[in-house]
Design a protein around this motif. Sequence first.
Motif, PDB file in Angstrom:
ATOM      1  N   LYS B 179       0.812  -1.222   0.000  1.00 17.50           N
ATOM      2  CA  LYS B 179       0.000   0.000   0.000  1.00 17.50           C
ATOM      3  C   LYS B 179       0.844   1.270   0.000  1.00 17.50           C
ATOM      4  N   ALA B 180       1.975   1.206  -0.655  1.00 11.23           N
ATOM      5  CA  ALA B 180       2.807   2.404  -0.733  1.00 11.23           C
ATOM      6  C   ALA B 180       3.191   2.616  -2.182  1.00 11.23           C
ATOM      7  N   LYS B 181       3.801   3.741  -2.433  1.00  6.96           N
ATOM      8  CA  LYS B 181       4.194   4.042  -3.804  1.00  6.96           C
ATOM      9  C   LYS B 181       5.464   3.296  -4.167  1.00  6.96           C
ATOM     10  N   VAL B 182       5.634   3.139  -5.473  1.00  7.52           N
ATOM     11  CA  VAL B 182       6.873   2.531  -5.964  1.00  7.52           C
ATOM     12  C   VAL B 182       8.013   3.515  -5.739  1.00  7.52           C
ATOM     13  N   GLN B 183       9.084   3.022  -5.145  1.00 11.68           N
ATOM     14  CA  GLN B 183      10.212   3.906  -4.883  1.00 11.68           C
ATOM     15  C   GLN B 183      11.479   3.332  -5.486  1.00 11.68           C
ATOM     16  N   ASP B 184      12.376   4.214  -5.865  1.00 10.73           N
ATOM     17  CA  ASP B 184      13.658   3.727  -6.358  1.00 10.73           C
ATOM     18  C   ASP B 184      14.400   3.049  -5.219  1.00 10.73           C
ATOM     19  N   PHE B 185      15.207   2.088  -5.586  1.00 17.36           N
ATOM     20  CA  PHE B 185      15.837   1.248  -4.583  1.00 17.36           C
ATOM     21  C   PHE B 185      17.263   0.982  -5.041  1.00 17.36           C
ATOM     22  N   ASP B 186      18.163   0.944  -4.097  1.00 14.71           N
ATOM     23  CA  ASP B 186      19.535   0.638  -4.511  1.00 14.71           C
ATOM     24  C   ASP B 186      20.117  -0.557  -3.754  1.00 14.71           C
ATOM     25  N   GLY B 187      19.258  -1.236  -2.997  1.00  9.26           N
ATOM     26  CA  GLY B 187      19.727  -2.450  -2.326  1.00  9.26           C
ATOM     27  C   GLY B 187      20.540  -2.187  -1.074  1.00  9.26           C
ATOM     28  N   SER B 188      20.852  -0.921  -0.829  1.00 11.94           N
ATOM     29  CA  SER B 188      21.750  -0.655   0.295  1.00 11.94           C
ATOM     30  C   SER B 188      21.088  -0.947   1.640  1.00 11.94           C
ATOM     31  N   ALA B 189      19.741  -0.885   1.656  1.00 15.81           N
ATOM     32  CA  ALA B 189      19.045  -1.083   2.930  1.00 15.81           C
ATOM     33  C   ALA B 189      19.384  -2.432   3.547  1.00 15.81           C
ATOM     34  N   TRP B 190      19.608  -3.439   2.707  1.00 11.51           N
ATOM     35  CA  TRP B 190      19.944  -4.733   3.281  1.00 11.51           C
ATOM     36  C   TRP B 190      21.265  -5.262   2.719  1.00 11.51           C
ATOM     37  N   GLY B 191      22.034  -4.345   2.138  1.00 13.17           N
ATOM     38  CA  GLY B 191      23.305  -4.763   1.541  1.00 13.17           C
ATOM     39  C   GLY B 191      24.208  -5.509   2.501  1.00 13.17           C
ATOM     40  N   ALA B 192      24.370  -4.948   3.701  1.00  9.90           N
ATOM     41  CA  ALA B 192      25.291  -5.569   4.660  1.00  9.90           C
ATOM     42  C   ALA B 192      24.775  -6.937   5.092  1.00  9.90           C
ATOM     43  N   SER B 193      23.458  -7.015   5.351  1.00 10.35           N
ATOM     44  CA  SER B 193      22.880  -8.287   5.760  1.00 10.35           C
ATOM     45  C   SER B 193      23.019  -9.319   4.653  1.00 10.35           C
ATOM     46  N   MET B 194      22.826  -8.847   3.399  1.00 12.58           N
ATOM     47  CA  MET B 194      22.955  -9.757   2.267  1.00 12.58           C
ATOM     48  C   MET B 194      24.336 -10.365   2.227  1.00 12.58           C
ATOM     49  N   GLN B 195      25.321  -9.519   2.518  1.00 13.27           N
ATOM     50  CA  GLN B 195      26.675 -10.009   2.464  1.00 13.27           C
ATOM     51  C   GLN B 195      26.980 -10.960   3.604  1.00 13.27           C
ATOM     52  N   THR B 196      26.478 -10.611   4.758  1.00  8.61           N
ATOM     53  CA  THR B 196      26.795 -11.423   5.923  1.00  8.61           C
ATOM     54  C   THR B 196      26.064 -12.754   5.907  1.00  8.61           C
ATOM     55  N   TYR B 197      24.777 -12.717   5.606  1.00  7.25           N
ATOM     56  CA  TYR B 197      23.986 -13.951   5.739  1.00  7.25           C
ATOM     57  C   TYR B 197      23.782 -14.647   4.408  1.00  7.25           C
ATOM     58  N   ARG B 198      23.923 -13.887   3.340  1.00  6.40           N
ATOM     59  CA  ARG B 198      23.875 -14.406   1.989  1.00  6.40           C
ATOM     60  C   ARG B 198      23.013 -15.641   1.810  1.00  6.40           C
ATOM     61  N   PRO B 199      21.716 -15.443   1.606  1.00  5.47           N
ATOM     62  CA  PRO B 199      20.807 -16.583   1.539  1.00  5.47           C
ATOM     63  C   PRO B 199      20.828 -17.289   0.186  1.00  5.47           C
ATOM     64  N   PHE B 200      21.732 -16.868  -0.726  1.00  5.90           N
ATOM     65  CA  PHE B 200      21.769 -17.488  -2.055  1.00  5.90           C
ATOM     66  C   PHE B 200      23.022 -18.341  -2.211  1.00  5.90           C
ATOM     67  N   LEU B 201      22.840 -19.505  -2.796  1.00  8.45           N
ATOM     68  CA  LEU B 201      24.000 -20.345  -3.049  1.00  8.45           C
ATOM     69  C   LEU B 201      23.833 -20.985  -4.419  1.00  8.45           C
ATOM     70  N   SER B 202      24.753 -20.706  -5.322  1.00  4.16           N
ATOM     71  CA  SER B 202      24.664 -21.305  -6.656  1.00  4.16           C
ATOM     72  C   SER B 202      25.651 -22.458  -6.747  1.00  4.16           C
ATOM     73  N   TYR B 203      25.463 -23.266  -7.773  1.00  9.84           N
ATOM     74  CA  TYR B 203      26.302 -24.447  -7.937  1.00  9.84           C
ATOM     75  C   TYR B 203      27.775 -24.066  -8.007  1.00  9.84           C
ATOM     76  N   SER B 204      28.069 -23.038  -8.822  1.00  7.55           N
ATOM     77  CA  SER B 204      29.474 -22.673  -9.008  1.00  7.55           C
ATOM     78  C   SER B 204      30.083 -22.174  -7.701  1.00  7.55           C
ATOM     79  N   GLU B 205      29.235 -21.613  -6.879  1.00  2.00           N
ATOM     80  CA  GLU B 205      29.716 -21.076  -5.618  1.00  2.00           C
ATOM     81  C   GLU B 205      29.983 -22.182  -4.596  1.00  2.00           C
TER      82      GLU B 205
END
Lengths: 122, 805
Positions: B179-205
């Motif tokens: 229920k809010a407007k579309v806003q530009d996003f740069d990923g920084s809001a969770w950038g650090a968490s993404m790096q620390t907890y990194r919920p993605f794992l690919s085969y090559s990784e």
Amino acid sequence: MSHSAIHRLDVADRILHAPDLVEDGAWPRACTWLIRLALEHGLDDFWATHRPEVAEVSRRAQLLTLTRTVDSDLGSRATELWYALSRAAHHHAYELAPTGAELRTWHTDVHLLTEDLRSRSA
Amino acid sequence: MDKAELGLYELLIERLLADDGVDDATSGLVLAAWSGDGALADALAGRGAPTAEPPGETEVEHPDVYLAAVRVEGFRGIGRPATLQLAPGPGLTLVTGRNGSGKSSFAEAAELVMTGRNERWSGRTAVWRDGWRNLHSGDDASVAVDLTVAGTNGTTKVQRRWAPEDKLEGGRWTRQEPKAKVQDFDGSAWGASMQTYRPFLSYSELGALIDGRPTELHDAVHDLLGLGALTATQTRLKAARKPLADRARDANAERRAIRTDLASADDPRIVEALALLKSTSPDLGRIAGLLSAAEDPGGSAAGLRAVLDLRLPAAEDVRAAAERIRAAVDAHTAVASAESSRADLVARLLREALHVHTDYGSTTCPLCEQGTLDDAWRASAATRADQLERSAAEVRGATSELEAAIAAGRSLVRSLPAVLTGRARETWQDWVQAGRAEGPAALAQGLETAHPVVAAALVEARTESEAELARRDEVWAPVVRRLGAYHDAAAEVAAEADANATLARAEKWLADTATELRSQRLAPFAEQSQHVWQALRQQSNVGLGAVRLTGAHNQRRVAVDVSIDGVDGGAALGVMSQGELHALGLALFLPRATVDQSPFRFIVIDDPVQAMDPAKVDGLARVLAEVALTRQVVVFTHDDRLADAVRRLELPATIWEVVRGEQSAVEMRRSDDPIARYLEDAKAMASTKELPSDIRSELVASCCRSAVEAACHSKIRSVRLAAGHTHADVELVLKKAETTNKKATLAVFNDPKRGSDLLGRIRSGLGPGAVDAFQMCKQGAHKGLVGDLHPFVKDVKKLAEWLQK
């Protein structure tokens, strides 16, 4: 070309172009079956014309006979196709539904193969 | 402070309190350093005691984020818009699809839209990266995820959309809260968490977790355990102590340098200074004293400077004074005679006689009593008196001038200055003597003789003094400067010695304790890794030991101790199979991605089973199902093994199959067990009116036969695996049972030789209809069925269920 074979290939072609014809996303299996059946019908018709006694043996034996006594290149192509289609159609572990691109390749190959078989029948 | 840091802080305080060897000042500094640079500076300056209360826990911005859907269009293997719907909550979802079916495109899209990058592409060549657009798509490309966040209604949409001309790095990245407007996003809001907890794992990784870029995993583990705060504290203490330690070291080095540099000096002041500098902590008070006294030790320098100040009258002044004396002597001689010396008396006598004449008139001379004092006498006497008075005045003037000249001459001479020595002193004494000479002539002569001699001697003495002063200054002045600088530096070092020592103690205590704290923090993580490995290893002879954070700088990594058949071996990693390495990778990835404080309650794993043998796949299925109790686990896999294991082990899971048609049209199909899937296929084909009836019958029979065979496979596998057969053995048995008849025989009797009993058993178990259905399945592909096929499919369904019992 064997009429039964071309009939099935036509249906498969229609489904490949319009997968929605088959309900519930079952089109890849349907196409696999159709293409495989087309190949089998092509073989059946070939044996019926040339060596009716071979039509009664197992499919594996038929393919061996094709390779050894008719044309080794034609036989190995047919063998390879039939195993690939069987694997995709029959349930074996570790196999998933083929993609449209794979089906298209098989469709083309089976088309050429049955054409070849028919031309030898004549 | 986040949860991890808070936990670590509590451990730290616990240890500070428990350690009797730590004084208050030291623990104060450790805690202040934890709080930050400002707090540490305050503590060192004695301002405000650091509080033992930890700062409050800061809110994590995105608590409990789940994936609700992944939407992809015109991206990688997906052309027309396709959506992968996910149940937002804990649970296991498998997305299966053959290579090229587009399943990985979903995984990559989710990662890309949430992190801004994709691990599989980063570091690849431009050709690889540029191929991100789907060839069959129209204009736009977009990837998006729908997220649900615990505690909020509705979904948050994060999307990245590219216009035809945009590059992968370009496009518009947006986020839309419910229920809010579309806003530009740069990923920084969770950038650090993404790096620390990194919920993605690919085969090559997966392989790279062990041998690829070990520093990345190290940093992530480090951060998720909150160890960054510990390191920061150590860094702060070190940084605070460095200038102090540097100053102390420099001062000491200077002390030793002074001693070395001046060892050969003979100046008594320098010798004294060197003696003071022998001690490692010299008496600074005495050095200061030496520095101030050294301005004039023994007054000799003052004497030398006094010599420079000595002055003699100028030569012409001396000459003039002598001339004046001589002239005065001459003038005095000229007027002075016997008569002139009596003139005053005679003049006074005559003046008295004149008074008498004036008062008494002419009388007989009272002195001689013969002459007469008459008017004639009066006239001559008056003249005579005048003459006599003039003469007397002249003599008085000459005498006075002579005395003045003598006095002036003597005044030229000053007494002997004490500072003079040697010849200068002797000649000055002669000069003094000359000044005391008796008689004006001797005085004049003495002054004129002595002056040039003393003047020459004085010039000589002054030159010598000057030279000596210069020599002394050359040696001492730099020493004074250097010693003065050293004194000031050493005084500063002494003033901050306490702070330095306390900081050193704090630093050492923390360094000693940090290792233990790290292990303590790492222990639960390592345990989880152990647990995952135990589940995955199955028959592997590789054992997983301790998990450690080791190394520093570019060498930092997560080290795992592995042993083979119980024998420890550092080289064990080298002999592990790819599948084992991947299992190990998962054993490290899962604890990291599922750590409690992570805001991401989902993990996305792309193709973890590729290199694993069937036993490991079973283990993986169990591990994933276990993780899925508290996390949303989405696994993409290119074959059916994992799905098969999940079904066979009866683990709760949702299975999707990605099917990709021509022109990159991708659709998702629920794919539960293969038997149900084949029966659904059969039903779908039975209902497909577009198919010619003979072909339809053929297809339905084929699918039903597949369903029956799948039911047989399922039964054979579960019976045999439960009896302890290996996966390889079971697959071999299945391969040998070529026909539907043989498969069913094995499934029903677990004995390939009882084929003749099969139909009888089916009849007794399910009735004659089931036998017909079974025969139709076997022959239908060739003989064909007619009429409504749905009852047949129902019979086959019953048969398949019976076969699995």
